[in-house]
Design an enzyme around this catalytic site. Structure first.
Site, PDB file in Angstrom:
ATOM      1  N   TYR A  92       0.841  -1.201   0.000  1.00 45.37           N
ATOM      2  CA  TYR A  92       0.000   0.000   0.000  1.00 45.37           C
ATOM      3  C   TYR A  92       0.879   1.255   0.000  1.00 45.37           C
ATOM      4  CZ  TYR A  92      -3.720   3.229   1.462  1.00 45.37           C
ATOM      5  OH  TYR A  92      -4.617   4.274   1.539  1.00 45.37           O
ATOM      6  N   ASP A  93       1.799   1.333   0.977  1.00 47.79           N
ATOM      7  CA  ASP A  93       2.594   2.556   1.157  1.00 47.79           C
ATOM      8  C   ASP A  93       3.468   2.835  -0.080  1.00 47.79           C
ATOM      9  OD1 ASP A  93       1.544   1.965   3.622  1.00 47.79           O
ATOM     10  OD2 ASP A  93       3.434   1.982   4.718  1.00 47.79           O
ATOM     11  N   GLU A  94       4.161   1.798  -0.530  1.00 47.42           N
ATOM     12  CA  GLU A  94       5.072   1.990  -1.666  1.00 47.42           C
ATOM     13  C   GLU A  94       4.282   2.124  -2.977  1.00 47.42           C
ATOM     14  OE1 GLU A  94       7.876   2.941  -1.090  1.00 47.42           O
ATOM     15  OE2 GLU A  94       9.088   1.640   0.173  1.00 47.42           O
ATOM     16  N   GLY A  95       3.132   1.432  -3.065  1.00 49.24           N
ATOM     17  CA  GLY A  95       2.277   1.585  -4.253  1.00 49.24           C
ATOM     18  C   GLY A  95       1.822   3.027  -4.394  1.00 49.24           C
ATOM     19  N   ARG A 143     -10.465  -0.927  10.738  1.00 49.19           N
ATOM     20  CA  ARG A 143     -10.024   0.443  11.036  1.00 49.19           C
ATOM     21  C   ARG A 143     -10.615   0.882  12.368  1.00 49.19           C
ATOM     22  NH1 ARG A 143      -9.747   3.926   5.535  1.00 49.19           N
ATOM     23  NH2 ARG A 143     -11.480   2.671   4.847  1.00 49.19           N
ATOM     24  N   ASP A 146       3.042  -0.535  12.853  1.00 52.55           N
ATOM     25  CA  ASP A 146       1.944   0.382  13.176  1.00 52.55           C
ATOM     26  C   ASP A 146       2.544   1.704  13.663  1.00 52.55           C
ATOM     27  OD1 ASP A 146      -0.899   0.761  13.440  1.00 52.55           O
ATOM     28  OD2 ASP A 146      -0.559   0.888  15.602  1.00 52.55           O
ATOM     29  N   PRO A 147       2.271   2.821  12.965  1.00 53.08           N
ATOM     30  CA  PRO A 147       2.892   4.086  13.383  1.00 53.08           C
ATOM     31  C   PRO A 147       2.408   4.515  14.770  1.00 53.08           C
ATOM     32  CG  PRO A 147       1.749   4.308  11.266  1.00 53.08           C
ATOM     33  CD  PRO A 147       1.370   2.983  11.824  1.00 53.08           C
TER      34      PRO A 147
HETATM   35  N1  LIG Z   1     -10.479   6.578   4.204  1.00 50.76           N
HETATM   36  C1  LIG Z   1      -9.281   6.986   4.583  1.00 50.76           C
HETATM   37  O1  LIG Z   1      -9.069   7.295   5.769  1.00 50.76           O
HETATM   38  C2  LIG Z   1      -8.164   7.120   3.582  1.00 50.76           C
HETATM   39  C3  LIG Z   1      -6.907   7.548   4.053  1.00 50.76           C
HETATM   40  C4  LIG Z   1      -5.859   7.685   3.139  1.00 50.76           C
HETATM   41  C5  LIG Z   1      -6.073   7.426   1.799  1.00 50.76           C
HETATM   42  N2  LIG Z   1      -7.284   7.019   1.377  1.00 50.76           N
HETATM   43  C6  LIG Z   1      -7.439   6.726  -0.060  1.00 50.76           C
HETATM   44  O2  LIG Z   1      -8.689   7.183  -0.541  1.00 50.76           O
HETATM   45  C7  LIG Z   1      -9.185   6.276  -1.520  1.00 50.76           C
HETATM   46  C8  LIG Z   1     -10.590   5.819  -1.131  1.00 50.76           C
HETATM   47  O3  LIG Z   1     -10.530   5.168   0.129  1.00 50.76           O
HETATM   48  P1  LIG Z   1     -11.822   4.639   0.896  1.00 50.76           P
HETATM   49  O4  LIG Z   1     -11.595   4.851   2.336  1.00 50.76           O
HETATM   50  O5  LIG Z   1     -13.025   5.199   0.255  1.00 50.76           O
HETATM   51  O6  LIG Z   1     -11.685   3.075   0.650  1.00 50.76           O
HETATM   52  P2  LIG Z   1     -12.705   2.038   0.009  1.00 50.76           P
HETATM   53  O7  LIG Z   1     -12.061   0.691   0.109  1.00 50.76           O
HETATM   54  O8  LIG Z   1     -14.051   2.223   0.605  1.00 50.76           O
HETATM   55  O9  LIG Z   1     -12.787   2.501  -1.495  1.00 50.76           O
HETATM   56  C9  LIG Z   1     -11.918   2.074  -2.481  1.00 50.76           C
HETATM   57  C10 LIG Z   1     -12.757   1.705  -3.699  1.00 50.76           C
HETATM   58  O10 LIG Z   1     -11.876   1.311  -4.755  1.00 50.76           O
HETATM   59  C11 LIG Z   1     -12.412   0.123  -5.356  1.00 50.76           C
HETATM   60  N3  LIG Z   1     -11.292  -0.588  -5.967  1.00 50.76           N
HETATM   61  C12 LIG Z   1     -10.270  -1.231  -5.365  1.00 50.76           C
HETATM   62  N4  LIG Z   1      -9.438  -1.767  -6.274  1.00 50.76           N
HETATM   63  C13 LIG Z   1      -9.945  -1.428  -7.481  1.00 50.76           C
HETATM   64  C14 LIG Z   1      -9.540  -1.693  -8.809  1.00 50.76           C
HETATM   65  N5  LIG Z   1      -8.433  -2.389  -9.080  1.00 50.76           N
HETATM   66  N6  LIG Z   1     -10.298  -1.220  -9.820  1.00 50.76           N
HETATM   67  C15 LIG Z   1     -11.435  -0.513  -9.561  1.00 50.76           C
HETATM   68  N7  LIG Z   1     -11.871  -0.238  -8.322  1.00 50.76           N
HETATM   69  C16 LIG Z   1     -11.128  -0.694  -7.306  1.00 50.76           C
HETATM   70  C17 LIG Z   1     -13.065  -0.615  -4.223  1.00 50.76           C
HETATM   71  O11 LIG Z   1     -13.993  -1.581  -4.648  1.00 50.76           O
HETATM   72  C18 LIG Z   1     -13.688   0.526  -3.429  1.00 50.76           C
HETATM   73  O12 LIG Z   1     -14.972   0.826  -3.884  1.00 50.76           O
HETATM   74  C19 LIG Z   1      -8.181   5.129  -1.612  1.00 50.76           C
HETATM   75  O13 LIG Z   1      -7.327   5.366  -2.705  1.00 50.76           O
HETATM   76  C20 LIG Z   1      -7.415   5.227  -0.319  1.00 50.76           C
HETATM   77  O14 LIG Z   1      -6.096   4.748  -0.459  1.00 50.76           O
HETATM   78  C21 LIG Z   1      -8.347   6.847   2.245  1.00 50.76           C
END
Ligand SMILES: NC(=O)c1ccc[n+]([C@@H]2O[C@H](COP(=O)([O-])OP(=O)(O)OC[C@H]3O[C@@H](n4cnc5c(N)ncnc54)[C@H](O)[C@@H]3O)[C@@H](O)[C@H]2O)c1
Length: 317
Positions: free
Chosen positions: A150-153, A191, A278-279
């Protein structure tokens, strides 16, 4: 060129997820034509079912790791599982989603001339030595641990965004999201906010990892979505990355207390070993968002928790 009725054509990847579904709602109410793209890995139709009757809303089942050919003015790239339980389920796919997903969305933006937004994360800072973290801090990330997919991606996705900007003059917007909570979070994704609320509602023990003194900041979803929209509409040339989150810090114990106060019930605290990597502390420095976007969170933790508890109560009934 916008379409004939001059509605902005906006793609939201990950649109059926927690943040994506709130963003689709907001964009529709702002008058956009919205395509919600999702592979439903962690997202669900339930999150957007109320939007399906809207003629300006289109749902597309698609995986961002494959190329996409649509005509767009704006792209919000949110697709990626966000919680450790989900992103560690298939870590190779997680990296592919961030990296191939970014390449595909940037390619689409290059072809259509769309402005493109990346949902990056505070996890790019890893286990930081600097508190709070400004955008100029490069982070302290383990490249080979269980969280690295996740982090590096996400770090690589940021690199791709800035390389496409430098190399192809793309109009990019990068936001580093800190912990966000609210209705439509997953009930069992591990979470902390959803964990505590669900455990309290079920009358189960509240799981505290370590001594509960590690702190986090919690931003309510409405504040975050307002920040996304302001960033997307910000002056050309301002690409970020920009931190978005709530700088108010709470320890896990303080959060547990607040949740118990709202839910009531008889849950006790149960202490467990801290997971790897875990930070200990995570807090956004949002000076840049304030300066450039005039943005800061307005929803108090207690108010946001009340809305979130109400959502989970209905979900679990
Ligand atoms: N919620 C947070 O606190 C938080 C914090 C940091 C970053 N983010 C980023 O915000 C974005 C949304 O997060 P979220 O909390 O709504 O998470 P979430 O898991 O509810 O939403 C992610 C969505 O992406 C879809 N998805 C995953 N892989 C996919 C793929 N290969 N192709 C198409 N769809 C795909 C999932 O089905 C899901 O609907 C993410 O990129 C996440 O990394 C969220």
């Amino acid at each position: 060129m916008k379409n004939y009725n001059s509605r902005t054509r906006t793609l939201v990847t990950g649109g059926a997820g927690f943040l994506g579904s709130h963003l689709c709602e907001r964009l529709l109410s702002d008058g956009h034509d919205v395509i919600c793209l999702d592979n439903f890995f962690t997202g669900t139709k339930d999150n957007i079912v109320h939007l399906l009757g809207n003629p300006h809303f289109e749902l597309m089942r698609h995986d961002v790791t494959f190329p996409l050919y649509v005509e767009m003015d704006e792209i919000y790239n949110l697709a990626c599982p966000a919680s450790p339980i989900h992103y560690q389920h298939d870590p190779v796919q997680t990296t592919k989603t961030s990296v191939h997903g970014a390449i595909n969305m940037l390619g689409l933006a290059k072809r259509t001339g769309a402005r493109v937004f990346q949902a990056s994360t505070s996890e790019v800072y890893g286990d930081p030595e600097v508190h709070p973290q400004p955008e100029s801090y490069w982070g302290k990330v383990n490249p080979i641990g269980p969280r690295s997919c996740y982090d590096e991606g996400k770090r690589c996705a940021e690199t791709l965004f800035f390389d496409y900007q430098r190399q192809h003059s793309l109009d990019i917007k990068v936001v580093r999201i800190f912990n966000t909570y609210g209705p439509r979070m997953h009930p069992n994704d591990g979470r902390v906010v959803s964990n505590f609320i669900v455990q309290a509602l079920k009358g189960e023990d509240i799981t505290i990892y370590g001594d509960g003194q590690q702190s986090r900041s919690f931003c309510y979803v409405d504040d975050m979505i307002e920040g996304f929209v302001r960033m997307m509409n910000s002056e050309a040339g301002f690409a970020g990355p920009v931190n978005m989150g709530n700088p108010g810090e709470f320890t896990m114990l303080e959060l547990a207390e607040q949740v118990l106060k709202i839910v009531g019930g008889k849950s006790k605290l149960a202490y467990h070993t801290l997971p790897t990597d875990d930070p200990k502390q995570r807090q956004p420095d949002i000076a840049l968002a304030k300066e450039k976007l005039d943005w800061e969170p307005t929803v108090a933790l207690e108010d946001g928790l009340k809305e979130t508890v109400a959502y989970f109560k209905e979900l679990l009934d």
